[in-house]
Design a protein around this motif. Structure first.
Motif, PDB file in Angstrom:
ATOM      1  N   LYS A 240       0.856  -1.194   0.000  1.00 39.46           N
ATOM      2  CA  LYS A 240       0.000   0.000   0.000  1.00 39.46           C
ATOM      3  C   LYS A 240       0.887   1.238   0.000  1.00 39.46           C
ATOM      4  O   LYS A 240       1.850   1.302   0.770  1.00 39.46           O
ATOM      5  CB  LYS A 240      -0.917   0.015   1.236  1.00 39.46           C
ATOM      6  N   ILE A 241       0.595   2.189  -0.854  1.00 40.81           N
ATOM      7  CA  ILE A 241       1.351   3.439  -0.890  1.00 40.81           C
ATOM      8  C   ILE A 241       0.397   4.627  -0.840  1.00 40.81           C
ATOM      9  O   ILE A 241      -0.772   4.537  -1.231  1.00 40.81           O
ATOM     10  CB  ILE A 241       2.235   3.546  -2.150  1.00 40.81           C
ATOM     11  N   ASP A 242       0.916   5.711  -0.343  1.00 44.62           N
ATOM     12  CA  ASP A 242       0.223   6.994  -0.372  1.00 44.62           C
ATOM     13  C   ASP A 242       1.176   8.018  -0.953  1.00 44.62           C
ATOM     14  O   ASP A 242       2.354   8.072  -0.578  1.00 44.62           O
ATOM     15  CB  ASP A 242      -0.201   7.436   1.037  1.00 44.62           C
ATOM     16  N   ALA A 243       0.690   8.842  -1.862  1.00 40.13           N
ATOM     17  CA  ALA A 243       1.494   9.927  -2.421  1.00 40.13           C
ATOM     18  C   ALA A 243       1.308  11.137  -1.526  1.00 40.13           C
ATOM     19  O   ALA A 243       0.191  11.639  -1.365  1.00 40.13           O
ATOM     20  CB  ALA A 243       1.055  10.232  -3.848  1.00 40.13           C
ATOM     21  N   SER A 244       2.396  11.597  -0.934  1.00 38.07           N
ATOM     22  CA  SER A 244       2.256  12.659   0.054  1.00 38.07           C
ATOM     23  C   SER A 244       3.500  13.539   0.071  1.00 38.07           C
ATOM     24  O   SER A 244       4.386  13.407  -0.765  1.00 38.07           O
ATOM     25  CB  SER A 244       2.013  12.050   1.438  1.00 38.07           C
ATOM     26  N   TYR A 245       3.540  14.432   1.077  1.00 37.82           N
ATOM     27  CA  TYR A 245       4.643  15.369   1.255  1.00 37.82           C
ATOM     28  C   TYR A 245       5.206  15.202   2.666  1.00 37.82           C
ATOM     29  O   TYR A 245       4.444  15.208   3.637  1.00 37.82           O
ATOM     30  CB  TYR A 245       4.167  16.816   1.049  1.00 37.82           C
ATOM     31  N   LEU A 246       6.535  15.043   2.762  1.00 38.47           N
ATOM     32  CA  LEU A 246       7.195  14.881   4.048  1.00 38.47           C
ATOM     33  C   LEU A 246       8.128  16.064   4.291  1.00 38.47           C
ATOM     34  O   LEU A 246       8.967  16.372   3.443  1.00 38.47           O
ATOM     35  CB  LEU A 246       7.997  13.578   4.079  1.00 38.47           C
ATOM     36  N   SER A 247       7.956  16.713   5.425  1.00 38.07           N
ATOM     37  CA  SER A 247       8.802  17.860   5.755  1.00 38.07           C
ATOM     38  C   SER A 247       8.414  18.385   7.133  1.00 38.07           C
ATOM     39  O   SER A 247       7.239  18.272   7.541  1.00 38.07           O
ATOM     40  CB  SER A 247       8.624  18.981   4.721  1.00 38.07           C
ATOM     41  N   PRO A 248       9.364  18.966   7.858  1.00 37.31           N
ATOM     42  CA  PRO A 248       8.988  19.670   9.097  1.00 37.31           C
ATOM     43  C   PRO A 248       8.006  20.804   8.830  1.00 37.31           C
ATOM     44  O   PRO A 248       7.234  21.178   9.720  1.00 37.31           O
ATOM     45  CB  PRO A 248      10.332  20.209   9.611  1.00 37.31           C
ATOM     46  N   ASN A 249       8.030  21.345   7.608  1.00 38.91           N
ATOM     47  CA  ASN A 249       7.124  22.449   7.284  1.00 38.91           C
ATOM     48  C   ASN A 249       5.663  22.006   7.262  1.00 38.91           C
ATOM     49  O   ASN A 249       4.768  22.817   7.489  1.00 38.91           O
ATOM     50  CB  ASN A 249       7.512  23.057   5.934  1.00 38.91           C
ATOM     51  N   VAL A 250       5.423  20.705   6.959  1.00 40.05           N
ATOM     52  CA  VAL A 250       4.048  20.194   7.025  1.00 40.05           C
ATOM     53  C   VAL A 250       3.567  20.202   8.473  1.00 40.05           C
ATOM     54  O   VAL A 250       2.424  20.572   8.770  1.00 40.05           O
ATOM     55  CB  VAL A 250       3.971  18.779   6.418  1.00 40.05           C
ATOM     56  N   SER A 251       4.454  19.800   9.388  1.00 45.58           N
ATOM     57  CA  SER A 251       4.106  19.823  10.816  1.00 45.58           C
ATOM     58  C   SER A 251       3.892  21.258  11.307  1.00 45.58           C
ATOM     59  O   SER A 251       2.995  21.520  12.123  1.00 45.58           O
ATOM     60  CB  SER A 251       5.215  19.161  11.633  1.00 45.58           C
ATOM     61  N   ILE A 252       4.715  22.195  10.796  1.00 45.99           N
ATOM     62  CA  ILE A 252       4.540  23.595  11.187  1.00 45.99           C
ATOM     63  C   ILE A 252       3.191  24.121  10.702  1.00 45.99           C
ATOM     64  O   ILE A 252       2.494  24.854  11.418  1.00 45.99           O
ATOM     65  CB  ILE A 252       5.701  24.446  10.636  1.00 45.99           C
ATOM     66  N   ALA A 253       2.800  23.751   9.463  1.00 42.41           N
ATOM     67  CA  ALA A 253       1.501  24.185   8.939  1.00 42.41           C
ATOM     68  C   ALA A 253       0.364  23.670   9.816  1.00 42.41           C
ATOM     69  O   ALA A 253      -0.613  24.389  10.072  1.00 42.41           O
ATOM     70  CB  ALA A 253       1.332  23.699   7.503  1.00 42.41           C
ATOM     71  N   THR A 254       0.498  22.420  10.292  1.00 42.89           N
ATOM     72  CA  THR A 254      -0.514  21.861  11.192  1.00 42.89           C
ATOM     73  C   THR A 254      -0.552  22.619  12.513  1.00 42.89           C
ATOM     74  O   THR A 254      -1.625  22.916  13.049  1.00 42.89           O
ATOM     75  CB  THR A 254      -0.217  20.373  11.453  1.00 42.89           C
ATOM     76  N   THR A 255       0.633  22.968  13.033  1.00 42.57           N
ATOM     77  CA  THR A 255       0.710  23.728  14.284  1.00 42.57           C
ATOM     78  C   THR A 255       0.111  25.126  14.102  1.00 42.57           C
ATOM     79  O   THR A 255      -0.574  25.638  14.999  1.00 42.57           O
ATOM     80  CB  THR A 255       2.169  23.845  14.749  1.00 42.57           C
ATOM     81  N   VAL A 256       0.370  25.735  12.957  1.00 40.75           N
ATOM     82  CA  VAL A 256      -0.197  27.058  12.668  1.00 40.75           C
ATOM     83  C   VAL A 256      -1.724  26.991  12.678  1.00 40.75           C
ATOM     84  O   VAL A 256      -2.396  27.869  13.237  1.00 40.75           O
ATOM     85  CB  VAL A 256       0.320  27.577  11.305  1.00 40.75           C
ATOM     86  N   GLU A 257      -2.274  25.915  12.095  1.00 42.62           N
ATOM     87  CA  GLU A 257      -3.741  25.769  12.098  1.00 42.62           C
ATOM     88  C   GLU A 257      -4.271  25.612  13.519  1.00 42.62           C
ATOM     89  O   GLU A 257      -5.339  26.140  13.856  1.00 42.62           O
ATOM     90  CB  GLU A 257      -4.139  24.564  11.240  1.00 42.62           C
ATOM     91  N   HIS A 258      -3.522  24.895  14.383  1.00 47.51           N
ATOM     92  CA  HIS A 258      -3.967  24.692  15.769  1.00 47.51           C
ATOM     93  C   HIS A 258      -4.110  26.015  16.519  1.00 47.51           C
ATOM     94  O   HIS A 258      -4.890  26.106  17.472  1.00 47.51           O
ATOM     95  CB  HIS A 258      -2.971  23.796  16.519  1.00 47.51           C
ATOM     96  N   GLN A 259      -3.368  27.032  16.095  1.00 44.77           N
ATOM     97  CA  GLN A 259      -3.410  28.321  16.797  1.00 44.77           C
ATOM     98  C   GLN A 259      -4.723  29.070  16.578  1.00 44.77           C
ATOM     99  O   GLN A 259      -4.992  30.043  17.283  1.00 44.77           O
ATOM    100  CB  GLN A 259      -2.236  29.202  16.362  1.00 44.77           C
ATOM    101  N   THR A 260      -5.520  28.641  15.602  1.00 47.21           N
ATOM    102  CA  THR A 260      -6.805  29.318  15.368  1.00 47.21           C
ATOM    103  C   THR A 260      -7.704  29.216  16.592  1.00 47.21           C
ATOM    104  O   THR A 260      -8.437  30.157  16.908  1.00 47.21           O
ATOM    105  CB  THR A 260      -7.529  28.698  14.152  1.00 47.21           C
ATOM    106  N   ARG A 261      -7.640  28.092  17.300  1.00 42.75           N
ATOM    107  CA  ARG A 261      -8.467  27.931  18.501  1.00 42.75           C
ATOM    108  C   ARG A 261      -7.954  28.823  19.632  1.00 42.75           C
ATOM    109  O   ARG A 261      -8.742  29.362  20.404  1.00 42.75           O
ATOM    110  CB  ARG A 261      -8.460  26.458  18.930  1.00 42.75           C
ATOM    111  N   PHE A 262      -6.640  28.947  19.723  1.00 45.35           N
ATOM    112  CA  PHE A 262      -6.055  29.749  20.810  1.00 45.35           C
ATOM    113  C   PHE A 262      -6.370  31.230  20.637  1.00 45.35           C
ATOM    114  O   PHE A 262      -6.663  31.933  21.614  1.00 45.35           O
ATOM    115  CB  PHE A 262      -4.540  29.517  20.841  1.00 45.35           C
ATOM    116  N   TYR A 263      -6.320  31.711  19.373  1.00 47.87           N
ATOM    117  CA  TYR A 263      -6.532  33.142  19.120  1.00 47.87           C
ATOM    118  C   TYR A 263      -7.976  33.459  18.721  1.00 47.87           C
ATOM    119  O   TYR A 263      -8.321  34.636  18.572  1.00 47.87           O
ATOM    120  CB  TYR A 263      -5.583  33.626  18.027  1.00 47.87           C
ATOM    121  N   GLY A 264      -8.797  32.449  18.521  1.00 44.09           N
ATOM    122  CA  GLY A 264     -10.201  32.680  18.202  1.00 44.09           C
ATOM    123  C   GLY A 264     -10.439  33.256  16.818  1.00 44.09           C
ATOM    124  O   GLY A 264     -11.325  34.093  16.635  1.00 44.09           O
ATOM    125  N   VAL A 265      -9.645  32.822  15.824  1.00 46.28           N
ATOM    126  CA  VAL A 265      -9.792  33.288  14.445  1.00 46.28           C
ATOM    127  C   VAL A 265      -9.970  32.072  13.535  1.00 46.28           C
ATOM    128  O   VAL A 265      -9.766  30.927  13.944  1.00 46.28           O
ATOM    129  CB  VAL A 265      -8.574  34.129  13.992  1.00 46.28           C
TER     130      VAL A 265
END
Length: 306
Positions: A240-265
């Motif tokens: 089984k394979i998945d075509a995807s993107y691997l990078s610390p920047n993907v994790s940073i993008a996820t962390t950036v999205e998590h901040q929407t709850r903290f800042y209420g935006v």
């Protein structure tokens, strides 16, 4: 070897089939008119045999369908895997272990709010719920030159690739400013489309959701945008394979999205994306914080979209 081209061919083939179907219907009506007239005149007409489709036509349509399914299943990130295996080396084996490609891209993460509660309440209908949202997210992203990558339950990963390292053609590299602004506009448009959708508006009146989330419940998404390098390629095994993107920047993008709850935006944009945008687009950004990235001492400014 290009699955995206196969999808275009499939669309053209479908339109041609609809035109042919309309012609057959008109021809059948004309034949019935002629038969009725011949019966009135006392003559007899032999009916034409149904024409069987040629085997080559059936084979061509099957290949187009397979290409479309490959494009839907692997997406833009799987283009190298498909082209590598369709070179025609005479082997029937499939080699999914293709080396990754280094790219620079704008990485977007969209998350469905209150997804756990929605799953408990909707049960089997949660698939319809997610697909209705995915239709809006994927449609807008594709319209604005992005590429939907994968869906992990409540999260959508989307990519705007603007540079491919080692690309043989300069056409693979696109002006970053344009894509950065399109990515911000895409997430803003998705948010507006969600709130205007008559299908998703029905969930506001769902008794189970109102009981768990209150009378003011509504379908909502939050978004995070970051930019940087990533490795595009296949992740998995021979099973089984998945075509995807691997990078610390993907994790940073996820962390950036998590901040929407903290800042209420609803939308948080990192400094990496804001720096790529033009002066006019920057006027809609508002600086909300400066944060440390991981264990490094590098600070990253976070902006919301007003």
């Amino acid at each position: 070897s290009n699955p995206i081209f196969a999808m275009k061919m499939a669309d053209e083939a479908f339109r041609a089939e609809q035109v042919a179907l309309a012609r057959r219907k008109r021809k059948k009506k004309d034949q019935m008119r002629v038969i009725l007239q011949s019966l009135m005149n006392g003559t007899c007409l032999s009916s034409d045999k149904n024409e069987e489709p040629m085997e080559t036509v059936i084979l061509e349509k099957s290949i187009i369908k397979l290409g479309s399914l490959l494009a839907l299943g692997l997406g833009e990130a799987g283009g190298n895997i498909i082209s590598h295996n369709m070179k025609g080396d005479g082997s029937a084996g499939v080699d999914a272990m293709v080396p990754g490609t280094s790219v620079e891209a704008i990485i977007g993460v969209a998350r469905i709010q209150d997804f756990g509660t929605a799953t408990e309440v909707l049960q089997s209908k949660i698939m319809t719920f997610v697909n209705q949202i995915a239709e809006i997210v994927h449609g807008v992203v594709n319209e604005l030159h992005g590429a939907p990558n994968k869906n992990n339950g409540d999260t959508f990963l989307v990519i705007w690739r603007y540079k491919t390292f080692g690309a043989a053609s300069e056409a693979a590299n696109i002006q970053p400013q344009r894509l950065a602004e399109l990515s911000v506009f895409a997430f803003s448009k998705i948010l507006g489309s969600l709130h205007r959708s008559p299908l998703l508006a029905e969930y506001r009146l769902h008794p189970g959701l109102q009981h768990r989330l209150g009378n003011g419940c509504r379908v909502n998404l939050t978004f995070g945008l970051h930019s940087g390098w990533a490795i595009e390629g296949a992740v998995g095994s021979e099973y089984k394979i998945d075509a995807s993107y691997l990078s610390p920047n993907v994790s940073i993008a996820t962390t950036v999205e998590h901040q929407t709850r903290f800042y209420g935006v609803s939308i948080v944009v990192s400094q990496a994306v804001a720096d790529l945008c033009g002066r006019d687009m920057k006027t809609v950004f508002r600086l909300i914080d400066r944060v440390l990235v991981g264990s490094s001492n590098r600070t990253l400014e976070l902006y919301c979209v007003d």
